[in-house]
Motif scaffolding. Structure first.
Motif, mmCIF file in Angstrom:
data_model
loop_
_atom_site.group_PDB
_atom_site.id
_atom_site.type_symbol
_atom_site.label_atom_id
_atom_site.label_comp_id
_atom_site.label_asym_id
_atom_site.label_seq_id
_atom_site.Cartn_x
_atom_site.Cartn_y
_atom_site.Cartn_z
ATOM 1 N N GLN A 159 0.956 17.174 -24.575
ATOM 2 C CA GLN A 159 0.231 18.101 -23.718
ATOM 3 C C GLN A 159 0.004 17.530 -22.317
ATOM 4 N N PHE A 160 -0.289 16.212 -22.267
ATOM 5 C CA PHE A 160 -0.626 15.594 -20.986
ATOM 6 C C PHE A 160 0.500 14.730 -20.407
ATOM 7 N N GLY A 161 1.591 14.573 -21.184
ATOM 8 C CA GLY A 161 2.662 13.655 -20.789
ATOM 9 C C GLY A 161 3.224 13.907 -19.406
ATOM 10 N N GLY A 162 3.439 15.168 -19.069
ATOM 11 C CA GLY A 162 4.011 15.500 -17.762
ATOM 12 C C GLY A 162 3.129 15.040 -16.621
ATOM 13 N N ALA A 163 1.838 15.295 -16.745
ATOM 14 C CA ALA A 163 0.893 14.912 -15.695
ATOM 15 C C ALA A 163 0.783 13.395 -15.595
ATOM 16 N N ILE A 164 0.765 12.723 -16.754
ATOM 17 C CA ILE A 164 0.673 11.258 -16.766
ATOM 18 C C ILE A 164 1.912 10.655 -16.111
ATOM 19 N N SER A 165 3.070 11.188 -16.474
ATOM 20 C CA SER A 165 4.330 10.691 -15.903
ATOM 21 C C SER A 165 4.373 10.888 -14.394
ATOM 22 N N GLU A 166 3.902 12.035 -13.941
ATOM 23 C CA GLU A 166 3.893 12.315 -12.499
ATOM 24 C C GLU A 166 2.951 11.364 -11.757
ATOM 25 N N MET A 167 1.774 11.128 -12.338
ATOM 26 C CA MET A 167 0.807 10.215 -11.718
ATOM 27 C C MET A 167 1.359 8.790 -11.670
ATOM 28 N N ALA A 168 2.009 8.367 -12.768
ATOM 29 C CA ALA A 168 2.579 7.018 -12.815
ATOM 30 C C ALA A 168 3.678 6.860 -11.775
ATOM 31 N N THR A 169 4.515 7.899 -11.634
ATOM 32 C CA THR A 169 5.605 7.857 -10.656
ATOM 33 C C THR A 169 5.059 7.766 -9.237
ATOM 34 N N GLU A 170 4.025 8.533 -8.943
ATOM 35 C CA GLU A 170 3.424 8.506 -7.608
ATOM 36 C C GLU A 170 2.771 7.150 -7.316
ATOM 37 N N SER A 171 2.120 6.580 -8.336
ATOM 38 C CA SER A 171 1.488 5.263 -8.166
ATOM 39 C C SER A 171 2.541 4.199 -7.893
ATOM 40 N N LEU A 172 3.645 4.261 -8.646
ATOM 41 C CA LEU A 172 4.721 3.303 -8.470
ATOM 42 C C LEU A 172 5.361 3.449 -7.091
ATOM 43 N N LYS A 173 5.541 4.674 -6.667
ATOM 44 C CA LYS A 173 6.112 4.925 -5.339
ATOM 45 C C LYS A 173 5.187 4.384 -4.250
ATOM 46 N N GLY A 174 3.888 4.605 -4.397
ATOM 47 C CA GLY A 174 2.925 4.105 -3.427
ATOM 48 C C GLY A 174 2.910 2.581 -3.375
ATOM 49 N N TRP A 175 3.013 1.944 -4.551
ATOM 50 C CA TRP A 175 3.042 0.474 -4.634
ATOM 51 C C TRP A 175 4.264 -0.051 -3.893
ATOM 52 N N ARG A 176 5.414 0.547 -4.152
ATOM 53 C CA ARG A 176 6.648 0.117 -3.486
ATOM 54 C C ARG A 176 6.571 0.311 -1.980
ATOM 55 N N ASN A 177 6.121 1.477 -1.575
ATOM 56 C CA ASN A 177 6.065 1.758 -0.138
ATOM 57 C C ASN A 177 5.063 0.863 0.581
ATOM 58 N N SER A 178 3.957 0.531 -0.079
ATOM 59 C CA SER A 178 2.964 -0.358 0.538
ATOM 60 C C SER A 178 3.569 -1.731 0.812
ATOM 61 N N ILE A 179 4.338 -2.239 -0.134
ATOM 62 C CA ILE A 179 4.982 -3.540 0.046
ATOM 63 C C ILE A 179 6.049 -3.447 1.134
ATOM 64 N N GLY A 180 6.808 -2.348 1.151
ATOM 65 C CA GLY A 180 7.809 -2.158 2.194
ATOM 66 C C GLY A 180 7.191 -2.081 3.573
ATOM 67 N N GLU A 181 6.096 -1.355 3.697
ATOM 68 C CA GLU A 181 5.407 -1.222 4.991
ATOM 69 C C GLU A 181 4.828 -2.562 5.441
ATOM 70 N N ALA A 182 4.334 -3.357 4.486
ATOM 71 C CA ALA A 182 3.785 -4.668 4.827
ATOM 72 C C ALA A 182 4.866 -5.569 5.408
ATOM 73 N N ALA A 183 6.041 -5.561 4.793
ATOM 74 C CA ALA A 183 7.150 -6.397 5.277
ATOM 75 C C ALA A 183 7.523 -6.023 6.702
ATOM 76 N N ILE A 184 7.589 -4.728 6.978
ATOM 77 C CA ILE A 184 7.948 -4.252 8.321
ATOM 78 C C ILE A 184 6.873 -4.646 9.338
ATOM 79 N N THR A 185 5.605 -4.497 8.966
ATOM 80 C CA THR A 185 4.497 -4.837 9.861
ATOM 81 C C THR A 185 4.494 -6.325 10.207
ATOM 82 N N ILE A 186 4.669 -7.163 9.188
ATOM 83 C CA ILE A 186 4.637 -8.607 9.408
ATOM 84 C C ILE A 186 5.830 -9.045 10.249
ATOM 85 N N LEU A 187 7.004 -8.466 9.975
ATOM 86 C CA LEU A 187 8.178 -8.824 10.776
ATOM 87 C C LEU A 187 7.968 -8.426 12.231
ATOM 88 N N ASP A 188 7.384 -7.266 12.466
ATOM 89 C CA ASP A 188 7.101 -6.837 13.846
ATOM 90 C C ASP A 188 6.200 -7.849 14.552
#
Length: 201
Positions: free
Chosen positions: A11-40
Motif C-alpha cells: 500500500q505504501f511502497g510507491g510513496a516510500i520508494s519515491e521518498m527514498a529516490t528523492e533523498s538519494l538524489k538530494g544526497w548525490r546533488n549536495s555532494i556534487g554541489e560541494a565539489a563544485i563550490t570548493i573547486l571554485d
C-alpha cells in the motif's frame, strides 16, 4: 519503518520508494554541489590558462593515483591518501547530511559509497570547470555513473587479499572530513548544516 506501516508495503511502497529516490538524489546533488563550490574557491584568482593548467595537473594519471587525493598533491604521502582539502571538504558533506541521525541508527559499514561519490563529483567538477560548462544535475551526469565502478575498485581488496584502504587509513580519512563539519550547538540550529571551508589546498 513506523509500526503502523509494517506489513503494508504494497500500500505504501510507491510513496516510500519515491521518498527514498528523492533523498538519494538530494544526497548525490549536495555532494556534487560541494565539489563544485570548493573547486571554485581553490581556482579563485586564477586566469583561464592557469585554471586549465591546474586542472590538467590534478587529473594527471588514472583513478588509481590522482594528485588531488593528497594534501599539497604529494603522492609520496601515502598515509594521507584522500585527505586533501578538496576530498575532505567534499566528503564532509556526507557527514553534514547524516549528523542529525542518532549514532545507533546509522549503518556500521564504512562510508565507501559516499567517498566514491565524492571523488566522482570532484572529477566532474574539474571537467566542467576545464570545459567552461555550467553545472547541472549531478545525478543525471552519465560520466559520473560510468566512473563509479572504477573508483569503487580503489576500496576493494588487492591481489594479496588485503584491503587497499586499511581500517587505520579509513580512520584518518573520516577524521579529516569530520574536521570540516560544524558541530551542533543546539537542537534549534542543527537543522541548518554548514560546512566549514578551510584555506589550505
Amino acid at each position: 519503518m513506523p509500526n503502523e506501516m509494517k506489513g503494508q508495503y504494497s500500500q505504501f511502497g510507491g510513496a516510500i520508494s519515491e521518498m527514498a529516490t528523492e533523498s538519494l538524489k538530494g544526497w548525490r546533488n549536495s555532494i556534487g554541489e560541494a565539489a563544485i563550490t570548493i573547486l571554485d574557491q581553490i581556482l579563485d584568482g586564477k586566469n583561464e590558462e592557469e585554471r586549465k593548467t591546474f586542472i590538467e595537473g590534478q587529473l594527471n594519471g588514472n583513478y588509481w593515483i590522482r594528485p588531488y587525493y593528497y594534501p599539497e598533491n604529494n603522492v609520496e604521502s601515502s598515509e594521507k591518501l584522500f585527505q586533501s582539502r578538496i576530498v575532505s571538504e567534499t566528503f564532509a558533506t556526507h557527514f553534514e547530511i547524516i549528523k542529525n541521525i542518532p549514532e545507533d541508527s546509522r549503518s556500521e559499514a564504512l562510508p565507501k559509497a559516499a567517498l566514491v561519490l565524492s571523488i566522482s563529483a570532484i572529477d566532474r567538477a574539474f571537467e566542467l570547470s576545464y570545459n567552461g560548462i555550467s553545472p547541472g544535475d549531478f545525478t543525471s551526469y552519465p560520466v559520473a555513473k560510468d566512473a563509479s565502478p572504477k573508483i569503487h575498485q580503489l576500496f576493494e581488496k588487492g591481489r594479496d587479499g588485503q584491503d587497499r584502504v586499511t581500517a587505520q587509513m579509513w580512520s584518518k580519512i573520516i577524521a579529516a572530513a569530520k574536521a570540516h563539519v560544524k558541530p551542533q550547538t543546539s537542537k534549534l540550529t542543527s537543522s541548518n548544516p554548514i560546512v566549514r571551508r578551510g584555506k589550505d589546498a
